[in-house]
Design an enzyme around this catalytic site. Structure first.
Site, PDB file in Angstrom:
ATOM      1  N   LYS A 190     -18.080 -15.337  -9.909  1.00  0.00           N
ATOM      2  CA  LYS A 190     -17.639 -16.159 -11.495  1.00  0.00           C
ATOM      3  C   LYS A 190     -17.283 -17.456 -10.958  1.00  0.00           C
ATOM      4  O   LYS A 190     -16.923 -18.194 -11.990  1.00  0.00           O
ATOM      5  CB  LYS A 190     -16.214 -15.385 -11.906  1.00  0.00           C
ATOM      6  CG  LYS A 190     -16.619 -13.943 -12.464  1.00  0.00           C
ATOM      7  CD  LYS A 190     -15.751 -13.538 -13.504  1.00  0.00           C
ATOM      8  CE  LYS A 190     -15.708 -12.131 -13.738  1.00  0.00           C
ATOM      9  NZ  LYS A 190     -15.100 -11.608 -15.045  1.00  0.00           N
ATOM     10  N   PRO A 238     -19.028 -12.110 -24.149  1.00  0.00           N
ATOM     11  CA  PRO A 238     -19.160 -13.209 -23.157  1.00  0.00           C
ATOM     12  C   PRO A 238     -18.126 -12.982 -22.164  1.00  0.00           C
ATOM     13  O   PRO A 238     -16.996 -12.583 -22.470  1.00  0.00           O
ATOM     14  CB  PRO A 238     -19.067 -14.548 -23.925  1.00  0.00           C
ATOM     15  CG  PRO A 238     -18.361 -13.981 -25.242  1.00  0.00           C
ATOM     16  CD  PRO A 238     -19.029 -12.582 -25.438  1.00  0.00           C
ATOM     17  N   LYS A 281     -15.556 -11.370  -6.688  1.00  0.00           N
ATOM     18  CA  LYS A 281     -15.337 -11.773  -8.050  1.00  0.00           C
ATOM     19  C   LYS A 281     -15.341 -13.305  -8.081  1.00  0.00           C
ATOM     20  O   LYS A 281     -15.852 -14.080  -8.917  1.00  0.00           O
ATOM     21  CB  LYS A 281     -14.153 -11.015  -8.742  1.00  0.00           C
ATOM     22  CG  LYS A 281     -14.151 -11.289 -10.095  1.00  0.00           C
ATOM     23  CD  LYS A 281     -13.209 -10.212 -10.770  1.00  0.00           C
ATOM     24  CE  LYS A 281     -13.707  -8.885 -10.457  1.00  0.00           C
ATOM     25  NZ  LYS A 281     -12.798  -7.961 -11.227  1.00  0.00           N
ATOM     26  N   LYS A 309     -16.056  -0.334 -45.063  1.00  0.00           N
ATOM     27  CA  LYS A 309     -15.393   0.540 -44.015  1.00  0.00           C
ATOM     28  C   LYS A 309     -16.356   2.003 -43.947  1.00  0.00           C
ATOM     29  O   LYS A 309     -16.937   2.149 -45.090  1.00  0.00           O
ATOM     30  CB  LYS A 309     -14.115   1.209 -44.937  1.00  0.00           C
ATOM     31  CG  LYS A 309     -13.576   2.334 -44.069  1.00  0.00           C
ATOM     32  CD  LYS A 309     -12.328   2.599 -44.733  1.00  0.00           C
ATOM     33  CE  LYS A 309     -11.708   3.784 -43.933  1.00  0.00           C
ATOM     34  NZ  LYS A 309     -10.756   4.579 -44.699  1.00  0.00           N
ATOM     35  N   ASN A 336      -7.697  -2.716 -26.249  1.00  0.00           N
ATOM     36  CA  ASN A 336      -7.014  -2.059 -25.084  1.00  0.00           C
ATOM     37  C   ASN A 336      -5.545  -2.297 -25.005  1.00  0.00           C
ATOM     38  O   ASN A 336      -5.014  -3.059 -25.691  1.00  0.00           O
ATOM     39  CB  ASN A 336      -7.609  -2.866 -23.642  1.00  0.00           C
ATOM     40  CG  ASN A 336      -7.395  -4.282 -23.513  1.00  0.00           C
ATOM     41  OD1 ASN A 336      -6.154  -4.585 -23.492  1.00  0.00           O
ATOM     42  ND2 ASN A 336      -8.567  -5.018 -23.835  1.00  0.00           N
TER      43      ASN A 336
HETATM   44  O1  C5P Z   1     -14.646  -8.881 -14.214  1.00  0.00           O
HETATM   45  P1  C5P Z   1     -13.357  -8.618 -14.444  1.00  0.00           P
HETATM   46  O2  C5P Z   1     -13.151  -8.226 -16.027  1.00  0.00           O
HETATM   47  O3  C5P Z   1     -12.673  -7.642 -13.726  1.00  0.00           O
HETATM   48  O4  C5P Z   1     -12.591  -9.939 -14.199  1.00  0.00           O
HETATM   49  C1  C5P Z   1     -11.309 -10.195 -14.785  1.00  0.00           C
HETATM   50  C2  C5P Z   1     -10.781 -11.616 -14.797  1.00  0.00           C
HETATM   51  O5  C5P Z   1     -11.999 -12.088 -15.706  1.00  0.00           O
HETATM   52  C3  C5P Z   1      -9.830 -11.931 -15.634  1.00  0.00           C
HETATM   53  O6  C5P Z   1      -9.370 -13.361 -15.291  1.00  0.00           O
HETATM   54  C4  C5P Z   1     -10.319 -11.848 -17.106  1.00  0.00           C
HETATM   55  O7  C5P Z   1      -9.465 -12.494 -18.095  1.00  0.00           O
HETATM   56  C5  C5P Z   1     -11.520 -12.467 -17.032  1.00  0.00           C
HETATM   57  N1  C5P Z   1     -12.617 -12.124 -18.074  1.00  0.00           N
HETATM   58  C6  C5P Z   1     -12.877 -12.903 -19.123  1.00  0.00           C
HETATM   59  N2  C5P Z   1     -13.741 -12.292 -20.043  1.00  0.00           N
HETATM   60  C7  C5P Z   1     -14.448 -11.365 -19.905  1.00  0.00           C
HETATM   61  C8  C5P Z   1     -14.071 -10.319 -19.195  1.00  0.00           C
HETATM   62  C9  C5P Z   1     -13.016 -10.941 -17.927  1.00  0.00           C
HETATM   63  O8  C5P Z   1     -12.565 -14.098 -19.015  1.00  0.00           O
HETATM   64  N3  C5P Z   1     -15.277 -11.037 -20.847  1.00  0.00           N
END
Ligand code: C5P
Length: 422
Positions: free
Chosen positions: A362, A324, A358, A307, A229
């Protein structure tokens, strides 16, 4: 000259910088380069934070800035000549090099880096650099080809191996019309790095260990292709730099970015989300975890060993599987859970409600939420408008700031959180 310049600490937001830089003596060596004009602003910014700045101007440097301007801004005599009897009588070059807490070379031209690496002492600047027993930081600024030249890279590696801190350079347009690495770092970032170099032992977060994730992740499709990204890593790197500056033992776990390593942090460079998680888990225990990385939500379930080829059978079907969630995993880490787990949330609507949800789901302590809907211009830009949300009721709306300022404010907030908690 005193009446020219009135410095007010009220203009400076960052309390840590002031604490670290207050009453510090900095010897600033200005060598030749178009970026020398930025060193004038650097003098002002350092002095605003209470440092005193004594300057040495090389012959090259004086082609770009005048001794008069430098002395007006520093409110001190400018030193230029190794064979000046007056200067030697007033302040010998050995004393000049030792009577400072830090020697900063900004801009550092390819020439002065080469002289430093080889121990040449052909003028006042290089003599002072050879004679000093104080920490030295260089801020390179030069054309991209000169920076990338094997000779310059070898010189930088030599200097780093001797403990010289290297601040930048950064990528961007050059005065000569080319584009690439070689631009002098922004003054704000130089000040932060100087404070980091000076401030580690006694900062407000000294003795605490912090993990920061930053940048994108790269998820392999085959040995040459990947899913990624556009995250630049700017915000995460700025946070790591600010943590280091306030004394935290900082581990920056970053996906691939084009940014220089911030001063004073332990860098762990990773590619995939799974590597990033493993690096975070290996870095525990820590008191602070800040997940800023734009982790890829998905990866290819089984990346090809070779490849992938066009074989006439149409495009391959890629089966994706979920990565994860690093933030969630760290926030759950049982007895190794950091005391303060902080995440980011980029939202396009209902910013606070979504961030609060969130935060709960989380199990994080704080979420820094920002509105990234196109009208705000936040995405890809240098400015950010943050709302800090905690699990309960607190919502702090921060004014629009640069990413470095967001980092400094967050770190100040963490410092006061720990001092309230103590
Ligand atoms: O769920 P979302 O992607 O919007 O959450 C964003 C937050 O979660 C950010 O702090 C990002 O660094 C963290 N994140 C993570 N691992 C992932 C997805 C998001 O640490 N796989």
């Amino acid at each position: 000259m005193g009446h020219y310049i009135k410095y007010s600490f009220q203009n400076v937001d960052n309390a840590e910088d002031i604490m670290v830089l207050q009453d510090k003596q900095i010897l600033l060596i200005i060598s030749g380069g178009i970026a020398a004009f930025k060193s004038l602003d650097l003098i002002r910014r350092l002095r605003e934070r209470g440092a005193s700045v004594r300057c040495v101007l090389t012959a090259g440097g004086s082609q770009f800035v005048t001794p008069l301007t430098v002395s007006a801004l520093s409110e001190q005599k400018v030193y230029q000549d190794i064979f000046s009897l007056t200067d030697e009588a007033e302040m010998g070059h050995i004393r000049l090099s030792r009577e400072s807490d830090l020697v900063v070379v900004a801009p550092a031209s390819a020439d002065i880096l080469a002289k430093m690496a080889n121990g040449l002492a052909t003028d006042l600047a290089t003599t002072a650099l050879l004679a000093t027993d104080k920490p030295v930081a260089v801020v390179p600024a030069m054309n991209v080809r000169m920076w990338e030249h094997a000779a310059t890279q070898a010189n930088i590696a030599t200097l780093k191996s001797r403990g010289v801190a290297c601040i930048g350079p950064v990528e961007g347009d050059m005065a000569c019309g080319e584009y690439g690495f070689g631009r002098m770092s922004d003054v704000e970032d130089i000040v932060a790095a100087i404070a980091a170099t000076l401030g580690q032992p006694n900062g407000p977060l000294s003795g605490r260990r912090a993990i920061v994730t930053s940048g994108p992740t790269h998820e392999a499709i085959d040995p040459v292709r990947y899913i990624a990204n556009r995250s630049s890593g700017k915000q995460g790197h700025a946070i790591a730099a600010a943590l280091a500056q306030s004394g935290a033992e900082t581990i920056l776990i970053s996906g691939p970015t084009a940014l220089p390593d911030p001063t004073g942090v332990t860098m762990v460079k990773v590619e995939s989300a799974r590597d990033m998680l493993a690096a975070c888990e290996q870095s525990l225990p820590a008191e602070i975890a800040i997940c800023v990385a734009a982790v890829s939500d998905w990866r290819v379930a089984s990346a090809a060993d070779q490849k992938m080829k066009k074989n006439g059978g149409g495009p391959p079907q890629l089966e994706l599987t979920e990565n994860p969630d690093i933030l969630r995993t760290l926030a759950k880490a049982g007895n190794k859970r950091p005391r303060l787990v902080i995440g980011f949330a980029a939202e396009t609507e209902n910013v606070v409600e979504n961030a609060r949800a969130k935060c709960k789901s989380k199990n994080t302590d704080w979420i820094l939420a920002n509105d990234v809907s196109p009208a705000t211009g936040t995405f890809g830009g240098d400015a950010n408008t943050i709302q800090l949300v905690d699990g309960n009721v607190i919502v702090e709306a921060w004014p629009t700031m640069t990413k470095s300022e967001v980092a400094e404010r967050l770190v100040a907030r963490i410092g006061s959180h720990f001092s309230e908690d103590a």
